[in-house]
Design a protein around this motif. Structure first.
Motif, mmCIF file in Angstrom:
data_model
loop_
_atom_site.group_PDB
_atom_site.id
_atom_site.type_symbol
_atom_site.label_atom_id
_atom_site.label_comp_id
_atom_site.label_asym_id
_atom_site.label_seq_id
_atom_site.Cartn_x
_atom_site.Cartn_y
_atom_site.Cartn_z
ATOM 1 N N LEU A 116 -50.382 38.679 43.850
ATOM 2 C CA LEU A 116 -51.637 38.113 44.365
ATOM 3 C C LEU A 116 -51.413 37.238 45.595
ATOM 4 O O LEU A 116 -52.295 37.103 46.437
ATOM 5 C CB LEU A 116 -52.326 37.302 43.262
ATOM 6 C CG LEU A 116 -52.626 38.056 41.961
ATOM 7 C CD1 LEU A 116 -53.301 37.122 40.963
ATOM 8 C CD2 LEU A 116 -53.482 39.291 42.222
ATOM 9 N N CYS A 117 -50.228 36.661 45.698
ATOM 10 C CA CYS A 117 -49.919 35.778 46.826
ATOM 11 C C CYS A 117 -49.697 36.552 48.119
ATOM 12 O O CYS A 117 -49.626 35.951 49.200
ATOM 13 C CB CYS A 117 -48.690 34.928 46.506
ATOM 14 S SG CYS A 117 -47.341 35.853 45.745
ATOM 15 N N ALA A 118 -49.595 37.884 48.047
ATOM 16 C CA ALA A 118 -49.371 38.696 49.242
ATOM 17 C C ALA A 118 -50.677 39.151 49.878
ATOM 18 O O ALA A 118 -50.674 39.714 50.975
ATOM 19 C CB ALA A 118 -48.514 39.919 48.891
ATOM 20 N N GLU A 119 -51.787 38.924 49.204
ATOM 21 C CA GLU A 119 -53.090 39.361 49.713
ATOM 22 C C GLU A 119 -53.644 38.312 50.680
ATOM 23 O O GLU A 119 -54.511 37.501 50.336
ATOM 24 C CB GLU A 119 -54.053 39.584 48.542
ATOM 25 C CG GLU A 119 -53.636 40.673 47.575
ATOM 26 C CD GLU A 119 -53.799 42.053 48.194
ATOM 27 O OE1 GLU A 119 -54.630 42.209 49.103
ATOM 28 O OE2 GLU A 119 -53.071 42.971 47.765
ATOM 29 N N THR A 120 -53.139 38.328 51.915
ATOM 30 C CA THR A 120 -53.430 37.226 52.851
ATOM 31 C C THR A 120 -54.913 37.117 53.207
ATOM 32 O O THR A 120 -55.438 36.005 53.328
ATOM 33 C CB THR A 120 -52.600 37.384 54.134
ATOM 34 O OG1 THR A 120 -52.816 38.696 54.698
ATOM 35 C CG2 THR A 120 -51.120 37.223 53.829
ATOM 36 N N SER A 121 -55.596 38.235 53.391
ATOM 37 C CA SER A 121 -57.026 38.155 53.716
ATOM 38 C C SER A 121 -57.818 37.585 52.554
ATOM 39 O O SER A 121 -58.716 36.748 52.740
ATOM 40 C CB SER A 121 -57.562 39.538 54.105
ATOM 41 O OG SER A 121 -56.991 39.972 55.321
ATOM 42 N N SER A 122 -57.466 38.016 51.340
ATOM 43 C CA SER A 122 -58.140 37.469 50.160
ATOM 44 C C SER A 122 -57.818 35.990 49.996
ATOM 45 O O SER A 122 -58.710 35.176 49.703
ATOM 46 C CB SER A 122 -57.712 38.237 48.899
ATOM 47 O OG SER A 122 -58.169 39.564 48.931
ATOM 48 N N LEU A 123 -56.553 35.631 50.189
ATOM 49 C CA LEU A 123 -56.147 34.225 50.053
ATOM 50 C C LEU A 123 -56.924 33.326 50.995
ATOM 51 O O LEU A 123 -57.443 32.272 50.595
ATOM 52 C CB LEU A 123 -54.649 34.080 50.326
ATOM 53 C CG LEU A 123 -53.667 34.560 49.270
ATOM 54 C CD1 LEU A 123 -52.244 34.534 49.819
ATOM 55 C CD2 LEU A 123 -53.757 33.686 48.022
ATOM 56 N N THR A 124 -57.000 33.730 52.266
ATOM 57 C CA THR A 124 -57.666 32.868 53.246
ATOM 58 C C THR A 124 -59.177 32.854 53.055
ATOM 59 O O THR A 124 -59.826 31.817 53.227
ATOM 60 C CB THR A 124 -57.314 33.307 54.679
ATOM 61 O OG1 THR A 124 -57.581 34.709 54.840
ATOM 62 C CG2 THR A 124 -55.837 33.051 54.967
ATOM 63 N N ALA A 125 -59.752 33.996 52.694
ATOM 64 C CA ALA A 125 -61.199 34.044 52.465
ATOM 65 C C ALA A 125 -61.582 33.206 51.257
ATOM 66 O O ALA A 125 -62.525 32.403 51.305
ATOM 67 C CB ALA A 125 -61.647 35.494 52.279
ATOM 68 N N ILE A 126 -60.847 33.391 50.161
ATOM 69 C CA ILE A 126 -61.165 32.635 48.945
ATOM 70 C C ILE A 126 -60.904 31.155 49.165
ATOM 71 O O ILE A 126 -61.695 30.297 48.745
ATOM 72 C CB ILE A 126 -60.337 33.168 47.755
ATOM 73 C CG1 ILE A 126 -60.728 34.609 47.448
ATOM 74 C CG2 ILE A 126 -60.554 32.293 46.519
ATOM 75 C CD1 ILE A 126 -59.782 35.313 46.495
ATOM 76 N N GLY A 127 -59.769 30.836 49.818
ATOM 77 C CA GLY A 127 -59.457 29.433 50.086
ATOM 78 C C GLY A 127 -60.517 28.774 50.945
ATOM 79 O O GLY A 127 -60.892 27.614 50.716
ATOM 80 N N ASN A 128 -61.024 29.507 51.913
ATOM 81 C CA ASN A 128 -62.036 28.968 52.810
ATOM 82 C C ASN A 128 -63.378 28.788 52.110
ATOM 83 O O ASN A 128 -64.079 27.787 52.311
ATOM 84 C CB ASN A 128 -62.210 29.900 54.016
ATOM 85 C CG ASN A 128 -63.143 29.339 55.070
ATOM 86 O OD1 ASN A 128 -62.864 28.307 55.679
ATOM 87 N ND2 ASN A 128 -64.255 30.013 55.301
#
Length: 257
Positions: free
Chosen positions: A81-93
């Protein structure tokens, strides 16, 4: 350089001192490998996550399963899950950093799947929330952490806790744990299903029930049972010896809980 060997010797001494207590903890990897092999061969999925160096190790573990550890075999479903950079940044934002893994767990996790979370401290809020989300979905939640007690260990159903206060040593033994877990998966697959079941052919293997008390052994061989009631592959030794040349000769003690 003066004292240049001191850093190396100090690090190796810390690693060596953690090996014997780690060996007791790592006894659960045999059973985890059996359960994970049954799940993945039946079409289930592993979700794995971590932060920082643990994120790199989570990706490493997923790569060993989707690709291969040593010998060729069918690909197995594992998502870091930590490799999904677009998901990480979208969800984090949109939802905050504490939700970056929990929301992905809710998207990809299914009841009966396994969620494995890596943290040297065991105090990462985003991993704790991911564990809670996984358990709400009916997933089996495992963790690699440092010493317990810690919040992540409390949030998961099972934990392999490395008994060292040095985060570098904890992370190094997490990598050992990842490799050993994958080795157990690879050892159990042909024992459980055999080449005719699709092992190594790229085909989906037949479904199997997690926690089954027995499974077919290789033709012509009698199954050997571990203390957990699971079938032990004939190639997996009951006794494991860890040796550090010139310093240690560590024998496996009783099985960990």
């Amino acid at each position: 350089m003066t004292g240049s060997t001191d850093v190396l010797d100090s690090h190796l001494a810390g690693l060596a001192s953690a090996l014997l207590p780690y060996r007791t903890e790592a006894g659960r990897l045999d059973r985890w490998g059996d359960e994970l092999a049954r799940l993945l061969a039946g079409g289930g999925r592993l979700l794995v996550a971590g932060n920082g160096g643990s994120a790199a190790e989570a990706q490493h573990l997923a790569a060993e399963l989707v690709g291969k550890l040593c010998d060729d075999r069918a690909p197995l479903s594992a998502i870091a899950l930590c490799a999904e950079t677009s998901s990480l940044t979208a969800i984090g934002n949109d939802y905050g950093f504490d939700e970056v893994f929990a929301r992905q767990v809710r998207a990809h996790g299914r009841s009966g799947d396994i969620l494995l979370l890596l943290s040297t401290s065991g105090r990462s809020a985003n991993l704790v929330r991911a564990a809670r989300a996984g358990r709400e979905l009916g997933m089996r939640c495992w963790a690699f952490t440092g010493p317990t007690p810690n919040p992540l260990a409390d949030a998961c159903t099972e934990v392999l806790a490395v008994p060292s206060q040095d985060s570098q040593v904890v992370q190094e033994l997490h990598l050992v744990s990842a490799h050993v877990l994958c080795a157990y998966v690879d050892a159990y697959l042909p024992v459980l299903f055999g080449p005719a079941g699709g092992y190594g052919t790229g085909q989906r293997l037949p479904a199997a029930t997690p926690y089954a008390d027995s499974a077919p052994a290789r033709p012509g061989s009698a199954p050997a049972h571990s203390t957990t009631g699971q079938v032990r592959p004939s190639g997996v030794e009951d006794e494991l010896v860890l040796r550090v040349p010139g310093t240690l000769d560590l024998h496996r003690g009783e099985e960990g809980p």
